[in-house]
Design an enzyme around this catalytic site. Structure first.
Site, PDB file in Angstrom:
ATOM      1  N   ARG A   1      21.022  -7.625   7.276  1.00  0.00           N
ATOM      2  CA  ARG A   1      21.853  -8.110   5.736  1.00  0.00           C
ATOM      3  C   ARG A   1      22.457  -7.418   4.713  1.00  0.00           C
ATOM      4  NH1 ARG A   1      17.110  -7.739   1.268  1.00  0.00           N
ATOM      5  NH2 ARG A   1      16.189  -6.318   3.204  1.00  0.00           N
ATOM      6  N   TYR A  24      32.516 -25.486 -12.358  1.00  0.00           N
ATOM      7  CA  TYR A  24      32.524 -25.997 -11.097  1.00  0.00           C
ATOM      8  C   TYR A  24      29.990 -26.965 -11.969  1.00  0.00           C
ATOM      9  CZ  TYR A  24      29.265 -27.332  -6.699  1.00  0.00           C
ATOM     10  OH  TYR A  24      28.579 -27.830  -6.024  1.00  0.00           O
ATOM     11  N   ASP A  81      37.166 -17.884 -10.364  1.00  0.00           N
ATOM     12  CA  ASP A  81      37.088 -18.448  -9.295  1.00  0.00           C
ATOM     13  C   ASP A  81      38.696 -18.826  -8.223  1.00  0.00           C
ATOM     14  OD1 ASP A  81      36.213 -20.753  -7.412  1.00  0.00           O
ATOM     15  OD2 ASP A  81      35.073 -21.031  -8.661  1.00  0.00           O
ATOM     16  N   LYS A 119      35.533 -24.131   1.478  1.00  0.00           N
ATOM     17  CA  LYS A 119      36.714 -24.594   1.307  1.00  0.00           C
ATOM     18  C   LYS A 119      37.621 -24.347   2.663  1.00  0.00           C
ATOM     19  CE  LYS A 119      34.057 -26.718  -2.266  1.00  0.00           C
ATOM     20  NZ  LYS A 119      32.352 -26.164  -2.492  1.00  0.00           N
TER      21      LYS A 119
END
Length: 394
Positions: free
Chosen positions: A59, A112, A184, A209
């Site tokens: 982590r 988005y 973004d 993506k």
């Protein structure tokens, strides 16, 4: 002698990885482990205190993930990077790191749907306000910045209207006021656009993506200055826990090697399909950065290498007409992602942006007849023929 700087197509394969550090393995190894052992208690103490480099717990850092982060920092021209379990984990970590109660976020006119939902959550629960700006001129942007604006958040091209924001202009105005600019860059990838080179501070990707390119990973990325990345790593990533799995990082490393080849094909296919769609009698409007009649065409030429692989267009008729059209498609799949090898189509008003109230959607330019086409890697002629037969049935 200074090492010669490699071109993007070479960096995307070689940057951030040394075979010598991993037993000579040509391919980055998958370190599928949750934790790492210490040679002794004192070493564990030093690593937790930050006095010695090394891995502790996945982590907090993992060798496979670190290779991905190092590569993305090079490709996006940043100092450092962090990988996350999703694009929204990356967006959340950045916005929470940059803001506090009473602050304000200035957003591009359209984001988005889940980013919009996060902005609403920050407002309702933590008193962090936001508003949307066209950002179409120096005057507009300057007028929309408030005294408590903590950051400027930009999508360009904007999802799904394909509007563009002049990043050099935004970065210059923000820098004069000491406000960080977050971009973004999902729709472009670093192959088509590098916001940090244009003066912006932080870049975010939904790596699901184009970075992945194969539709088999959910992931996010953040790139920026080393100091900011370290802050996010110690706080909103570590403590909230939206970290990427080593296997997903390994898949991204595998996919990203072909990014330039894929983006060239996505872009070339989209250019062909734009020419077909722009003159079709059943298409009302079309939104594609490579359109010479696009309002932001000059911005595209200035800051993007190519127009990209996404086209949005409105169908003549109603919402039901648009839905009937996509229901008749055979090769093209109805799905909300983008950047995959397969061509995908979706209806933003009822899918990716369904969470946005209708009045706000219309302000963003998202009509009920708007469709977003993510152009894949198939033969463009086959994609066109599928579109043609669906048009013939409405």
């Amino acid at each position: 002698m200074e090492k010669k700087k490699a071109r993007f197509e070479t960096e995307v394969i070689h940057a951030g990885y040394s075979n010598d550090e991993h037993q000579g393995s040509l391919v980055p190894p998958l370190y599928q482990t949750s934790t790492f052992t210490f040679a002794n208690a004192e070493q564990g103490e030093r690593r937790f205190a930050g006095k010695e480099e090394g891995f502790i717990y996945s982590r907090l850092g993992n060798p496979t993930v670190k290779i991905l982060e190092n590569k993305m920092a090079v490709l996006e021209k940043g100092e450092a990077a962090l990988a996350f379990s999703s694009g929204m984990a990356a967006v959340s970590a950045v916005l929470m790191a940059l803001t506090k109660t009473g602050d304000h976020i200035l957003c591009s006119q359209g984001v988005y749907g889940c980013t919009f939902g996060l902005m609403e959550l920050l407002k309702d629960k933590y008193g962090i306000g936001h508003n949307f700006s066209l950002m179409d001129s120096k005057e507009t942007l300057e007028n929309d910045i408030l005294p408590n604006t903590a950051c400027i958040y930009i999508e360009t091209p904007i999802n799904p209207t394909m509007k563009l924001v002049d990043l050099e202009m935004a970065a210059r105005i923000a820098s004069e006021r000491g406000i960080p600019v977050v971009v973004d860059n999902t729709f472009c990838s670093p192959y088509l656009q590098t916001p940090i080179e244009l003066g912006c501070d932080i870049v975010i990707h939904s790596a699901t993506k184009y970075i992945c390119g194969h539709g088999d990973v959910i992931a996010g990325l953040v790139i920026g200055k080393k100091e900011f990345i370290e802050t996010v790593s110690r706080t909103t990533q570590k403590d909230i826990g939206g970290i990427i799995s080593p296997f997903d990082a390994w898949l991204l490393l595998r996919g990203i090697k072909t990014l330039p080849v894929r983006m060239d094909r996505h872009s070339a296919n989209a250019a062909h399909l734009f020419e077909f769609l722009r003159s079709h009698e059943k298409v009302d409007s079309i939104y594609f950065p490579g359109d010479p009649e696009h309002l932001d065409y000059e911005i595209m030429k200035k800051q993007m290498k190519q127009p990209g692989g996404l086209i949005s267009f409105t169908i003549k008729g109603t919402k039901e007409t648009a839905q009937k059209f996509i229901n008749h498609l055979q090769l093209i799949k109805i799905a909300v992602s983008l950047g995959d090898a397969e061509t995908l189509i979706q209806h933003p008003a009822t899918m990716t942006h369904a969470v946005v109230p209708e009045e706000e959607r219309r302000k963003m330019g998202i009509e009920n007849t708007l469709l977003r086409l993510s152009v894949g890697l198939e033969a463009w002629e086959d994609i066109r023929e599928d579109l043609e037969q669906a048009f013939d049935k409405i």
